[in-house]
Design a protein around this motif. Sequence first.
Motif, short mmCIF file in Angstrom:
data_model
loop_
_atom_site.label_atom_id
_atom_site.label_comp_id
_atom_site.label_asym_id
_atom_site.label_seq_id
_atom_site.Cartn_x
_atom_site.Cartn_y
_atom_site.Cartn_z
N GLY A 382 52.84 -30.61 50.39
CA GLY A 382 51.88 -31.73 49.75
C GLY A 382 51.56 -32.91 50.78
N ILE A 383 52.63 -33.59 51.37
CA ILE A 383 52.31 -34.73 52.15
C ILE A 383 51.50 -34.36 53.20
N GLU A 384 51.70 -33.45 53.68
CA GLU A 384 50.80 -32.90 55.07
C GLU A 384 49.13 -32.83 54.65
N ALA A 385 49.13 -32.23 53.33
CA ALA A 385 47.83 -32.15 53.09
C ALA A 385 47.05 -33.46 52.56
N LYS A 386 47.87 -34.25 52.03
CA LYS A 386 47.51 -35.67 51.75
C LYS A 386 47.14 -36.65 52.83
N ASN A 387 47.84 -36.14 54.13
CA ASN A 387 47.64 -36.91 55.32
C ASN A 387 46.26 -36.35 55.98
N TYR A 388 46.01 -34.96 55.92
CA TYR A 388 44.97 -34.41 56.39
C TYR A 388 43.71 -35.00 55.70
N ILE A 389 43.77 -34.98 54.51
CA ILE A 389 42.60 -35.73 53.79
C ILE A 389 42.26 -37.15 54.05
N MET A 390 43.56 -37.89 54.31
CA MET A 390 43.24 -39.23 54.71
C MET A 390 42.73 -39.39 56.05
N ALA A 391 43.17 -38.61 56.89
CA ALA A 391 42.52 -38.66 58.26
C ALA A 391 40.98 -38.39 58.14
N LEU A 392 40.52 -37.31 57.30
CA LEU A 392 39.30 -37.03 57.24
C LEU A 392 38.48 -38.10 56.54
N LYS A 393 38.94 -38.85 55.63
CA LYS A 393 38.15 -39.66 55.09
C LYS A 393 38.09 -40.79 55.97
N HIS A 394 39.13 -41.28 56.89
CA HIS A 394 38.79 -42.11 57.94
C HIS A 394 37.90 -41.99 58.65
N PHE A 395 37.82 -40.57 59.12
CA PHE A 395 36.75 -40.28 60.11
C PHE A 395 35.41 -40.25 59.33
N GLN A 396 35.24 -40.13 57.85
CA GLN A 396 34.04 -40.37 57.36
C GLN A 396 33.69 -41.79 57.15
N SER A 397 34.63 -42.59 57.07
CA SER A 397 34.39 -43.94 57.20
C SER A 397 33.67 -44.43 58.64
N ILE A 398 34.18 -43.86 59.84
CA ILE A 398 33.84 -44.30 61.03
C ILE A 398 32.33 -43.79 61.06
N LEU A 399 31.86 -42.70 60.57
CA LEU A 399 30.59 -42.26 60.63
C LEU A 399 29.83 -42.96 59.79
N LEU A 400 30.13 -43.20 58.59
CA LEU A 400 29.24 -43.84 57.88
C LEU A 400 28.89 -45.28 58.41
N ARG A 401 29.90 -45.90 59.02
CA ARG A 401 29.83 -47.11 59.80
C ARG A 401 28.60 -46.92 60.73
N MET A 402 28.68 -46.16 61.76
CA MET A 402 27.76 -45.96 62.59
C MET A 402 26.33 -45.39 62.37
N ILE A 403 26.06 -44.73 61.02
CA ILE A 403 24.98 -44.53 60.32
C ILE A 403 24.53 -45.69 59.87
N ASP A 404 25.21 -46.48 59.26
CA ASP A 404 24.57 -47.83 58.95
C ASP A 404 24.07 -48.66 60.13
N LYS A 405 24.65 -48.62 61.06
CA LYS A 405 24.44 -49.24 62.21
C LYS A 405 23.17 -48.97 62.94
N TYR A 406 23.09 -47.52 63.19
CA TYR A 406 21.95 -46.91 63.69
C TYR A 406 20.53 -46.78 62.99
N SER A 407 20.75 -46.91 61.54
CA SER A 407 19.84 -47.01 60.56
C SER A 407 19.16 -48.34 60.67
N LYS A 408 19.75 -49.31 60.98
CA LYS A 408 19.29 -50.86 60.94
C LYS A 408 18.79 -51.04 62.50
N ASP A 409 18.95 -50.15 63.25
CA ASP A 409 18.47 -50.51 64.78
C ASP A 409 16.85 -50.24 64.82
#
Length: 409
Positions: A382-409
């Motif tokens: 259960g702990i490993e599964a939560k860690n995988y999901i947390m890592a994935l959500k962190h990666f999504q936040s990185i993608l979202l930040r770059m999408i916002d940046k390039y959408s404004k450029d």
Amino acid sequence: MESYKVEYLSVINSKEDFCKSVPSFNSFLQSYDNIKISAGKIKFEGAAFLYDVQFGDIVENAQRYFHVRFACDDGKDVDKFKAMLRAVRTLLTKASGRPPEVLWDDISSELSQRAYPIIHELENLMRKLITKFMFIKIGLAWTKDAVPKEVSESIRTKKETAGHNYLYEADFIQLSNFLFREYSTANSRKLVEKLGSAKKIEELDLSELQELVPRSNWERYFSPIVDCKIEYLQPRWERLYLLRCLIAHNNLMSDADYNEVCLLSQEVKDKLSQALDGLDKISVSSEQKEDVAENAAIEIDTGFGEFILNWNNALDMIFQLSVLANIDVGKYGNSKSSIPAKSCVKLLVELGVLSSTDGLLFSELMGVRNSIVHNSVFGATGIEAKNYIMALKHFQSILLRMIDKYSKD
């Protein structure tokens, strides 16, 4: 079983002189003309059964209880015994305003013991159908043997138990979800790819567009070979699940419940057997195989399901970011099995849109996803599964930040 014991507990709330003793309680039961009580016996329609009652006050002059015990020692009288018990329950319900509590019921226990093998056989038949379908139609890509070496080494898998895949961990209702839950193979990424690459309407494949309509695996693959609609099969399985819960949770099972188990099990068994016999007639495309394997993983484990849903959202975001970064996604192909996510991320790293650390994180997450979908014995705590999901959500936040940046450029 030739001897049956049944015990009821009835609580009467009354300050009146009603059933305030064992003799008055017995008189109340004998208000039913077919019931006669004497010398530790209760007689009903020519049959005699052992009878005993214990009486006591719960709240002085307000509540009192009657613990009633019955026994039938002759199997040939069991039908009369059941009829007598129904009459007693009716009387006790009238006396207390609620049905009596059942403290012991050998009749119900015997019915549950007879029903369990029937349910168990049907559950294993369903598991057999799904397992065989997954292995011979979805193929080795779903099994541990086909997981890439670098993936299998990067993910700690649980030890196999007797060679079983995770379908053997699925319960009764999860198995039905695999067959009956509707899902769409479409998402925004896939839809944009199909429509974006088409120059004219003739280039669109109707059969592929139809895959966008949510349908169940039964409708997609089994209805064409079995003369059975999902509207017939699914309600029967769901009713059997409720009846199975009676057994699993030691609830009371009546003759009607047992007869229903027998009838519904046979009806469902006939259809599942037809599906097994017709597996060779089923055709599954490469794109459909990926969808089926993914859907199976989602249904079997909620943690897997949450990860897969977030993974697909991440793929949408990778595609969106790649378009904003002027990467020609279309040249890699537009089928789900060849989505250029890995190539896109590599190019995004080379262009400086993502960091090398981001690229490594994506590779690790892709390894988790592939093990979930393509490794039938993959497991995580259960702990490993939560860690995988947390890592994935962190990666999504990185993608979202770059999408916002390039959408404004």
